[in-house]
Design a protein around this motif. Structure first.
Motif, mmCIF file in Angstrom:
data_model
loop_
_atom_site.group_PDB
_atom_site.id
_atom_site.type_symbol
_atom_site.label_atom_id
_atom_site.label_comp_id
_atom_site.label_asym_id
_atom_site.label_seq_id
_atom_site.Cartn_x
_atom_site.Cartn_y
_atom_site.Cartn_z
ATOM 1 N N VAL A 221 23.590 92.641 -12.765
ATOM 2 C CA VAL A 221 22.683 93.697 -11.864
ATOM 3 C C VAL A 221 21.272 93.275 -11.837
ATOM 4 O O VAL A 221 20.899 92.480 -12.843
ATOM 5 C CB VAL A 221 22.963 95.085 -12.405
ATOM 6 C CG1 VAL A 221 24.136 95.725 -12.220
ATOM 7 C CG2 VAL A 221 22.269 95.326 -13.826
ATOM 8 N N ASP A 222 20.729 93.560 -10.708
ATOM 9 C CA ASP A 222 19.034 93.550 -10.743
ATOM 10 C C ASP A 222 18.367 93.935 -11.850
ATOM 11 O O ASP A 222 18.815 95.128 -12.473
ATOM 12 C CB ASP A 222 18.600 94.025 -9.291
ATOM 13 C CG ASP A 222 17.120 93.650 -9.223
ATOM 14 O OD1 ASP A 222 17.093 92.407 -8.628
ATOM 15 O OD2 ASP A 222 16.212 94.239 -9.365
ATOM 16 N N THR B 92 18.690 93.531 -3.309
ATOM 17 C CA THR B 92 19.709 93.968 -4.300
ATOM 18 C C THR B 92 19.221 94.880 -5.495
ATOM 19 O O THR B 92 19.947 95.276 -6.436
ATOM 20 C CB THR B 92 20.411 92.666 -5.249
ATOM 21 O OG1 THR B 92 19.251 91.919 -5.725
ATOM 22 C CG2 THR B 92 21.153 91.891 -4.460
ATOM 23 N N GLY B 93 17.983 95.151 -5.531
ATOM 24 C CA GLY B 93 17.309 95.858 -6.409
ATOM 25 C C GLY B 93 16.460 97.103 -5.837
ATOM 26 O O GLY B 93 16.243 97.075 -4.491
ATOM 27 N N ILE C 115 17.585 97.524 -11.414
ATOM 28 C CA ILE C 115 18.909 98.399 -11.882
ATOM 29 C C ILE C 115 19.067 98.499 -13.299
ATOM 30 O O ILE C 115 19.463 99.700 -13.603
ATOM 31 C CB ILE C 115 20.006 97.858 -11.066
ATOM 32 C CG1 ILE C 115 19.598 98.161 -9.496
ATOM 33 C CG2 ILE C 115 21.255 98.598 -11.248
ATOM 34 C CD1 ILE C 115 20.601 97.515 -8.492
ATOM 35 N N TYR C 116 19.028 97.365 -13.741
ATOM 36 C CA TYR C 116 19.329 97.558 -15.423
ATOM 37 C C TYR C 116 18.292 98.587 -16.037
ATOM 38 O O TYR C 116 18.732 99.417 -16.855
ATOM 39 C CB TYR C 116 19.271 96.125 -16.042
ATOM 40 C CG TYR C 116 19.490 96.070 -17.324
ATOM 41 C CD1 TYR C 116 20.923 95.998 -17.997
ATOM 42 C CD2 TYR C 116 18.411 96.332 -18.490
ATOM 43 C CE1 TYR C 116 21.144 95.895 -19.226
ATOM 44 C CE2 TYR C 116 18.997 96.380 -19.806
ATOM 45 C CZ TYR C 116 20.141 96.101 -20.100
ATOM 46 O OH TYR C 116 20.656 96.073 -21.390
ATOM 47 N N GLU D 159 26.448 93.469 -18.631
ATOM 48 C CA GLU D 159 24.919 92.506 -18.112
ATOM 49 C C GLU D 159 24.772 91.732 -19.593
ATOM 50 O O GLU D 159 24.570 90.660 -19.553
ATOM 51 C CB GLU D 159 23.907 93.620 -18.043
ATOM 52 C CG GLU D 159 22.670 92.785 -17.741
ATOM 53 C CD GLU D 159 22.528 91.655 -16.647
ATOM 54 O OE1 GLU D 159 22.325 92.126 -15.686
ATOM 55 O OE2 GLU D 159 22.747 90.491 -17.062
#
Lengths: 342, 555
Positions: free
Chosen positions: B71-72, A319-320, B75-76, B62
């Motif tokens: 979000v992961d 997911t990342g 990603i953040y 978030e």
């Protein structure tokens, strides 16, 4: 006409009083916006902050009040096309509003300087590089300290009235802090240990920072990888930790309780998880804790980053994006009370 | 008033790169007309403003809950890095350059910028920067995740192991953006010094021009430091050199100095033109001359000068010795003096005027109130003991969003509404404009005020999660609602702009009865701006006075 002028002056005085009262009230409120004052330094910072809030509230309310007044009372009537009075400036007024801010700046700067000196948090002022030989390191640190103390004796007495243990006094407890992606490890050096008949010196390690109350502590900050930041909001102290550098920071906890240490300098993927509990306890309890901790066998502590990473690696669907792998959970004598750290 | 006849347009259109006005295709061409380039900048940067805003809203989503659950974390981290980068390098800088591009030649009575082709080249680098940054979302490993500061060693960590990673692309994009800005700065400074109309002495220039002049001088002395730092970081990252990398004996703190040596003055590159906008707008809608014009003009240059010696205040908590903390505390606080002069001058301009509260005036007034608030918080931050506590917390984030959204973006909207009739020849819809203002004003406060208490409580910037027992949830939810409201507030703006530009009422040459050279030409202005170069014979802002700005009689 005279009555009108009198009324104007009265309005002005009333609004000035209202402005001053509100600002002072705001300044008093400011203390409640901050975390508990758990270190001697907290009180100093909060006094300064309260002062700045009072001053700031006065300026903000004054300026926006004048704007609001104009917006309400100086509106053009519908369809009115004429211009306002062609006033282009006023030398007296301009000199005043240049001079007053200059004086304010020097006042605030001086006050902030005094507070900073009283805090005496050390920090990179006595920055030492790893490659400097030990002897020189100690000597230079000592001279800086001496100079500071001589210059500040008078200021110090002021702060000593306020606090049982003044900031800036000689530290009594030295603790090593190691930051790495993404864990804190604390080492309490040189504890005399009496195990049976032999007495040994042993380093005690933990992932929860224990501190004696009302004692000046010196933390030696080190990083194993990237920049980190040592920050305990309740103590109002913060210091970035730089790889290849040793930076000392000093403060005096004054309020027993459990607080939180956070990493204040962005350090990568699991930055937000890099927290540790800080326990301030009476010197007796602190010694007791050290003695108990010394008897524990080192064991791996819970580490939020490591466990999240393990879960991520085992994911079937990623997911990342790729991340630096967290360090292995630190192995310490006292891994902390797991329940309070989720 | 000049009337441009059809023949004139026909002759002008024969010149290379100057297509006929009204033809929308020219906005997609390599035009050298400063007015076309100005609008190209504004529209391009607004698109990126929306992209940056969407990233912000995901981040606010978030932060509505303490856990990292939307979000992961990677990603953040990529999102806040790109949010900051896009909002600065693709929204505030280019939008203000666009506005300056449009207005400066018109305001000083010039037919174009000094170097029209350089101007176009500088603009076309902006989409390149944008495409690079957008593309970095789609490469393995994602975009840069080290924050917009890109502090080493985090920025040097490369878990993908690829030579080209998000950070490399980020550095290239920033370097290209820097080249574009330097080209723009050379052009602006030359234009303002050399191309003023007869009679347009320095102390007859509108304050927007003074502000742009001061801001672009900062670009000239500051940007080389950032570019050098970026190149060295790029070498550390790709060629394993040791400028900043502590593993190779480098000093990561040096990067912070290079970075802030430019990036703090950069704040004034952004804010000075907005001060200029305020100085233009308040006299028009208060119907009074600007109070203390000359002092306000000189204060812009003073701010530019002081801005060069304050950068270490971003590094109080870094490896900065105590004496340096104290020195930079004093210099930083001194910025408040020339800034205070401006604020008081604006208040005195508005005081006792004949106020007309239409959309540009509302945005300017809102922006001014936000700026006063941000400025006062800024003084608190300049005080070392206070900053040691709130450094890198949401208190700082709240402060600079009051500056960058509250003041700069609100000021930008004020400018767009104010000069929209001039740029497009159409009137915008006042009702939609006021709705936009109301939503933006409330949204800004809801979004950014809560960040102050959060920061005072110790919530750190750049966190994707926070402790559930820290008590941060309430203010975070308020802030997130504010962020979504700000997102909504752009809808009436977009509707207004597109609607007014296509089917809006035709605008007269000077709908606001404003004084200024740009208001003496048609709306939109002819290709060469002035059929005959005007001769200026008085100071600007002669409201309520019976003098004319130019030797020609107008109106």
């Amino acid at each position: 006409m005279k009555i009108q002028k009198l009324l104007q002056i009265l309005t002005l005085i009333t609004s000035a009083i209202a402005l001053v009262t509100t600002s002072i009230w705001m300044g008093k409120q400011a203390y409640s916006w901050l975390p508990p004052e758990a270190a001697a330094e907290s009180r100093l910072v909060d006094d300064l902050f309260s002062f700045l809030v009072t001053l700031g509230a006065f300026i903000f309310l004054g300026v926006s009040g004048a704007l609001m007044y104009s917006v309400i009372f100086h509106r053009a009537k519908k369809g009115e096309v004429c211009d306002g009075p062609p006033i282009e400036g006023n030398v007296t007024l301009e000199v005043i509003w240049t001079a007053i801010p200059i004086l304010l700046v020097f006042w605030i700067a001086n006050y902030s300087y005094q507070i900073y000196e009283q805090m005496g948090i050390q920090g990179p002022g006595e920055l030492m590089h790893l490659h400097v030989p030990v002897g020189i390191k100690v000597a230079s640190a000592a001279t800086i300290k001496d100079n500071n103390n001589k210059g500040d004796t008078q200021k110090l007495t002021a702060s000593q009235h306020l606090f049982p243990i003044a900031s800036n006094s000689e530290y009594v407890e030295q603790i090593d802090v190691v930051a790495k992606q993404w864990a804190w490890v604390f080492r309490y050096p040189q504890q005399q240990l009496f195990t049976g008949e032999t007495s040994t010196q042993k380093n005690i390690t933990s992932t929860e920072l224990h501190l004696p109350c009302d004692r000046r502590v010196r933390l030696t900050l080190r990083s194993e990888d990237v920049l980190h930041g040592f920050y305990i909001p309740a103590f109002r102290v913060k210091q970035d930790i730089v790889p290849n550098e040793i930076i000392n920071i000093e403060f005096t906890p004054i309020r027993p309780g459990r607080y939180r240490l956070t990493d204040s300098q962005y350090s990568g993927t699991y930055f937000a998880t890099m927290q540790a509990d800080v326990v301030v306890e009476s010197p007796e309890d602190y010694q007791q804790w050290l003695a108990t901790a010394a008897t524990y066998r080192p064991s791996p502590a819970f580490n939020q980053a490591a466990s999240e990473y393990a879960a991520k690696v085992n994911q079937s669907l990623p997911t990342g994006w790729a991340t630096v792998a967290p360090a292995e959970p630190p192995v310490v004598n006292y891994p902390g009370d797991k329940e309070t750290r989720q | 008033m000049t009337n441009i006849s059809i023949e004139n347009i026909g002759i002008a259109a024969e010149q290379l790169h100057h297509p006929i006005p009204g033809n929308w295709k020219r906005y997609f061409s390599f035009s050298t007309d400063h007015k076309v380039i100005g609008i190209q900048y504004l529209v391009t940067s607004f698109i990126f403003f929306l992209v940056g805003g969407i990233l912000a809203m995901v981040m606010r989503g978030e932060l509505m809950t303490p856990e990292s659950d939307l979000v992961d974390r990677t990603i953040y981290n990529g999102m806040f890095t790109m949010h900051g980068t896009i909002m600065l390098f693709l929204w505030t800088f280019p939008s203000l350059v666009g506005l300056a591009n449009y207005l400066v030649p018109l305001m000083i009575g010039a037919r174009d910028m000094a170097f029209p082709r350089l101007n176009a080249a500088a603009f076309w680098m902006v989409p390149v920067v944008g495409i690079l940054l957008m593309a970095s979302f789609f490469i393995p490993g994602g975009p840069a995740q080290a924050g917009w500061w890109s502090y080493p060693p985090v920025s040097l960590q490369n878990p993908t192991g690829n030579l080209i990673n998000g950070q490399v692309i980020w550095l290239l994009a920033v370097a290209i953006s820097g080249v574009s800005s330097i080209m723009g700065a050379v052009n602006f400074v030359t234009t303002i010094v050399k191309m003023r109309a007869p009679g347009m002495t320095f102390f007859r220039m509108p304050l927007f021009v003074w502000a742009v002049f001061s801001a672009q001088i900062i670009q000239l002395f500051g940007l080389p430091a950032l570019t050098a730092g970026a190149v060295m970081l790029l070498l550390d990252l790709t060629a394993n050199t040791g400028f900043f990398n502590p593993a190779n004996g480098g000093n990561p703190i040096m990067f912070q100095h290079y970075f802030w040596f430019y990036s703090h003055p950069a704040v004034y590159v952004i804010i000075l033109p907005v001060f200029g906008i305020f100085s233009e707008i308040f006299p028009v809608y208060a119907r009074k001359p600007l109070f203390g014009y000359k002092v306000v003009a000189v204060s812009s240059l003073l701010i530019a000068a002081v801005s060069a010696i304050v950068w270490v205040h971003h590094m109080y908590a870094s490896s900065t010795p105590a004496w340096m903390r104290m020195v930079f505390m004093l210099t930083t606080m001194l910025v408040s003096v020339p800034t205070g002069i401006k604020v008081f001058a604006w208040v005195a301009t508005i005081w006792g005027g004949k106020l007309r509260l239409n959309t540009p005036m509302l945005f300017a007034l809102g922006g001014l109130v936000f700026f006063v608030f941000a400025g006062i918080v800024g003084i608190m931050l300049s005080s070392v003991p206070v900053d040691i506590h709130v450094n890198n917390t949401y208190f700082v984030v709240g402060h600079f969003h009051y500056v960058l959204y509250g003041t700069v973006t609100m000021g930008m909207f004020a400018a767009i509404y104010h000069w929209f009739p001039k740029m497009t020849g159409r009137m915008y819809y006042e009702g939609l404009g006021k709705l936009h203002f109301a939503l933006a004003f409330i949204g800004t406060n809801l979004n950014f005020f809560p960040m102050h208490p959060l920061g005072l409580q110790g919530m750190l910037r750049r966190v994707a999660s926070y402790a559930p027992d820290a008590g941060y949830e309430f203010w975070n939810i308020v802030a997130s609602i504010g962020a979504f409201l700000l997102g909504v507030s752009t809808l009436p703006f977009i509707l207004n702009m597109i609607g007014a530009w296509t089917i809006g009422e035709k605008a007269p040459n000077n709908p606001w009865q404003a004084i200024g050279l740009e208001w003496e030409v048609s709306s939109p202005p002819p290709i060469e701006n002035f059929e005959e170069i005007p001769v200026v014979k008085s100071e600007p802002y002669g409201y309520g006075k019976l003098e004319t700005l130019t030797a020609k009689t107008h109106q």
